[in-house]
Design a protein around this motif. Structure first.
Motif, PDB file in Angstrom:
ATOM      1  N   UNK A 241      14.497  -4.875  38.762  1.00 18.22           N
ATOM      2  CA  UNK A 241      15.811  -5.467  38.834  1.00 18.22           C
ATOM      3  C   UNK A 241      16.874  -4.438  37.961  1.00 18.22           C
ATOM      4  N   UNK A 242      16.587  -4.211  36.743  1.00 17.66           N
ATOM      5  CA  UNK A 242      17.378  -3.530  35.682  1.00 17.66           C
ATOM      6  C   UNK A 242      17.647  -2.012  36.329  1.00 17.66           C
ATOM      7  N   UNK A 243      16.710  -1.520  36.897  1.00 18.99           N
ATOM      8  CA  UNK A 243      16.848  -0.131  37.189  1.00 18.99           C
ATOM      9  C   UNK A 243      17.681  -0.359  38.479  1.00 18.99           C
ATOM     10  N   UNK A 245      20.104  -2.369  39.554  1.00 19.07           N
ATOM     11  CA  UNK A 245      21.606  -2.656  39.210  1.00 19.07           C
ATOM     12  C   UNK A 245      22.009  -1.345  38.748  1.00 19.07           C
ATOM     13  N   UNK A 246      21.482  -0.797  37.920  1.00 22.79           N
ATOM     14  CA  UNK A 246      22.049   0.419  37.564  1.00 22.79           C
ATOM     15  C   UNK A 246      22.320   1.639  38.334  1.00 22.79           C
ATOM     16  N   UNK A 247      21.210   1.624  39.297  1.00 25.94           N
ATOM     17  CA  UNK A 247      21.542   2.633  40.466  1.00 25.94           C
ATOM     18  C   UNK A 247      22.797   1.985  41.398  1.00 25.94           C
ATOM     19  N   UNK A 248      22.736   1.020  41.782  1.00 31.49           N
ATOM     20  CA  UNK A 248      23.890   0.161  42.438  1.00 31.49           C
ATOM     21  C   UNK A 248      25.292   0.265  41.787  1.00 31.49           C
ATOM     22  N   UNK A 249      25.160   0.168  40.557  1.00 33.56           N
ATOM     23  CA  UNK A 249      26.481   0.277  39.835  1.00 33.56           C
ATOM     24  C   UNK A 249      27.109   1.662  40.112  1.00 33.56           C
ATOM     25  N   UNK A 250      26.078   2.617  39.693  1.00 31.81           N
ATOM     26  CA  UNK A 250      26.496   4.108  39.978  1.00 31.81           C
ATOM     27  C   UNK A 250      26.942   4.579  41.326  1.00 31.81           C
ATOM     28  N   UNK A 251      26.072   3.859  42.330  1.00 29.84           N
ATOM     29  CA  UNK A 251      26.666   3.997  43.540  1.00 29.84           C
ATOM     30  C   UNK A 251      28.221   3.454  44.032  1.00 29.84           C
ATOM     31  N   UNK A 252      28.031   2.401  43.496  1.00 31.81           N
ATOM     32  CA  UNK A 252      29.705   1.768  43.721  1.00 31.81           C
ATOM     33  C   UNK A 252      30.522   2.337  43.088  1.00 31.81           C
ATOM     34  N   UNK A 253      30.641   3.018  41.815  1.00 29.59           N
ATOM     35  CA  UNK A 253      31.514   3.626  41.342  1.00 29.59           C
ATOM     36  C   UNK A 253      31.739   4.887  41.843  1.00 29.59           C
ATOM     37  N   UNK A 358      19.757   0.625  46.621  1.00 27.95           N
ATOM     38  CA  UNK A 358      18.447  -0.379  46.696  1.00 27.95           C
ATOM     39  C   UNK A 358      17.457   0.149  47.323  1.00 27.95           C
ATOM     40  N   UNK A 359      17.657   0.868  48.503  1.00 26.67           N
ATOM     41  CA  UNK A 359      16.575   1.255  49.217  1.00 26.67           C
ATOM     42  C   UNK A 359      15.732   2.301  48.560  1.00 26.67           C
ATOM     43  N   UNK A 360      16.252   3.267  47.928  1.00 24.73           N
ATOM     44  CA  UNK A 360      15.635   4.133  46.773  1.00 24.73           C
ATOM     45  C   UNK A 360      14.959   3.413  45.943  1.00 24.73           C
ATOM     46  N   UNK A 361      15.562   2.399  45.132  1.00 21.16           N
ATOM     47  CA  UNK A 361      15.012   1.504  44.384  1.00 21.16           C
ATOM     48  C   UNK A 361      13.638   0.860  44.647  1.00 21.16           C
ATOM     49  N   UNK A 362      13.833   0.257  45.869  1.00 25.26           N
ATOM     50  CA  UNK A 362      12.613  -0.137  46.548  1.00 25.26           C
ATOM     51  C   UNK A 362      11.287   0.624  47.042  1.00 25.26           C
ATOM     52  N   UNK A 363      11.853   2.023  47.389  1.00 29.51           N
ATOM     53  CA  UNK A 363      10.749   3.018  47.688  1.00 29.51           C
ATOM     54  C   UNK A 363      10.144   3.272  46.405  1.00 29.51           C
ATOM     55  N   UNK A 368       5.275   2.913  43.086  1.00 32.26           N
ATOM     56  CA  UNK A 368       4.443   2.582  41.550  1.00 32.26           C
ATOM     57  C   UNK A 368       3.286   1.551  42.038  1.00 32.26           C
ATOM     58  N   UNK A 369       3.655   0.602  42.906  1.00 34.04           N
ATOM     59  CA  UNK A 369       2.351  -0.419  43.327  1.00 34.04           C
ATOM     60  C   UNK A 369       1.410   0.338  44.028  1.00 34.04           C
ATOM     61  N   UNK A 370       1.450   1.458  44.526  1.00 36.77           N
ATOM     62  CA  UNK A 370       0.484   2.093  45.545  1.00 36.77           C
ATOM     63  C   UNK A 370      -0.416   3.071  44.296  1.00 36.77           C
ATOM     64  N   UNK A 371       0.167   3.436  43.435  1.00 34.28           N
ATOM     65  CA  UNK A 371      -0.502   4.313  42.501  1.00 34.28           C
ATOM     66  C   UNK A 371      -1.521   3.617  41.734  1.00 34.28           C
TER      67      UNK A 371
END
Length: 371
Positions: A241-243, A245-253, A358-363, A368-371
């Motif tokens: 979630x922390x990662x 939100x950082x991505x979302x903030x950057x995308x919004x800006x 968010x889709x990038x963060x989800x991917x 990571x879960x599959x690794x």
């Protein structure tokens, strides 16, 4: 040829055998007893030997707990002697402690404290094995034991439908495992020239006892393993979630929504925000992470946040920020929270830039879960 006055009508047969008329008709329908003479569509006469046959059927059902399909095969074979039943007794657990009387549905409900509808649900999922006699179903002591377990779970606060699902999961898995193991055991251990009825029966008993022990031990170990893994999922969820939100903030800006970007950064950092609705959402967003070492509280907060975000309709000056929080929480939530569909809907409701982040963060989370 036997004279008709030496034969019994179906009602007379039921009376002499000490069973109900419905039971006799059911045995006839199943082919367990056959009329000696039919004089019309609804009129038949039976040999007096059927009285003994019914007695044998009832004994095999009530004392040995054989299913009617097995009893029928035995009746169609040569006369059954005790030595011939030894292996069947081991297979059908006829030598196990007497499971006691069988009771009707209403009596099972009275003894267990469950409703008849709840008992019917457990029967539907295969957790119970009631025996039909005529038009009635009867429940064994084993069935009552299952009902007692279900009631204990209900009294502990576990939703009844959760118990149905849990019992169903194990019932289906056990059916598959037992079927495969029995086939393999029969071909690998029993079907050898040197195996007698006695040695086969002993092997089955030892196999049953050791596999029961194995299942209990392995289930305990696997519960520890998967239970720990689900707790680890919550820790990984916090980082995801922390990662995100950082991505979302950057995308919004980058898309020109500087105020919403700053609000996302504040929520990510746990800093105060200037909007009451957003402040409440931020509290829910990190509620599970603030539970410290209280596992029960962390799980409860996760579920509460899932339900709140799923029901949320973002509005007001911070509608976009609220929508981003909703989509991030629901899309990245651990599988145990079961909100994939809600997460996908929340992602589709977002503008392109934060949705892509968010889709990038989800991917990344899925990789990571599959690794």
């Amino acid at each position: 040829m036997m004279k008709q006055d030496e034969l019994l009508r179906v009602g007379e047969l039921a009376k002499e055998a000490g069973v109900s008329l419905t039971t006799v008709k059911y045995y006839v329908k199943e082919g367990l007893i056959r009329p000696a003479r039919k004089t019309g569509r609804n009129m038949a006469y039976y040999d007096r030997a059927c009285v003994n046959t019914i007695g044998v059927i009832r004994k095999l059902q009530r004392e040995r707990y054989y299913p009617l399909s097995v009893i029928k095969r035995l009746m169609e074979s040569a006369p059954v002697e005790q030595v011939e039943l030894e292996l069947l007794d081991a297979i059908h657990k006829a030598d196990a402690p007497d499971p006691g009387e069988r009771v009707t549905l209403s009596e099972a409900a009275r003894r267990s404290g469950l409703t008849t509808k709840q008992i019917a649900r457990l029967a539907e999922c295969g957790a119970l094995a009631p025996v039909r006699e005529g038009r009635q179903k009867f429940y064994s002591t084993d069935d009552l034991g299952v009902l007692a377990l279900a009631k204990r779970r209900l009294d502990a606060g576990i939703p009844f439908e959760q118990t149905v699902r849990s019992f169903s999961i194990y019932e289906n898995a056990l059916r598959k495992a037992v079927r495969a193991e029995v086939d393999d055991f029969a071909s690998g251990a029993l079907m050898r020239a040197e195996v007698t009825a006695g040695t086969g029966a002993r092997m089955i008993r030892v196999s049953d006892e050791t596999l029961d022990g194995f299942i209990a031990l392995r289930r305990k170990a696997l519960n520890r393993e998967y239970g720990s893994r689900r707790l680890e999922d919550l820790g990984e969820f916090e980082m995801a979630l922390a990662k995100a939100l950082s991505r979302v903030a950057k995308a919004l800006r980058g898309a020109g929504w500087a105020r919403d970007a700053a609000a996302c950064e504040a929520v990510c950092a746990g800093a105060p925000v200037d909007d009451a609705a957003l402040s409440a959402a931020a509290e829910r967003f990190w509620g599970f992470a603030r539970a410290g070492g209280d596992t029960a509280r962390a799980l409860a907060e996760s579920v509460r946040a899932r339900d709140d975000f799923a029901a949320m309709e973002p509005a007001g000056e911070r509608a976009l920020t609220l929508a981003c929080l909703k989509a991030a929480y629901l899309a990245l939530a651990p599988a145990v929270l079961r909100c994939d569909r809600e997460g996908e809907a929340a992602l589709r409701a977002l503008p392109e830039a934060p949705a892509a982040a968010l889709r990038a963060a989800l991917a990344e989370q899925q990789a990571a879960a599959r690794a």
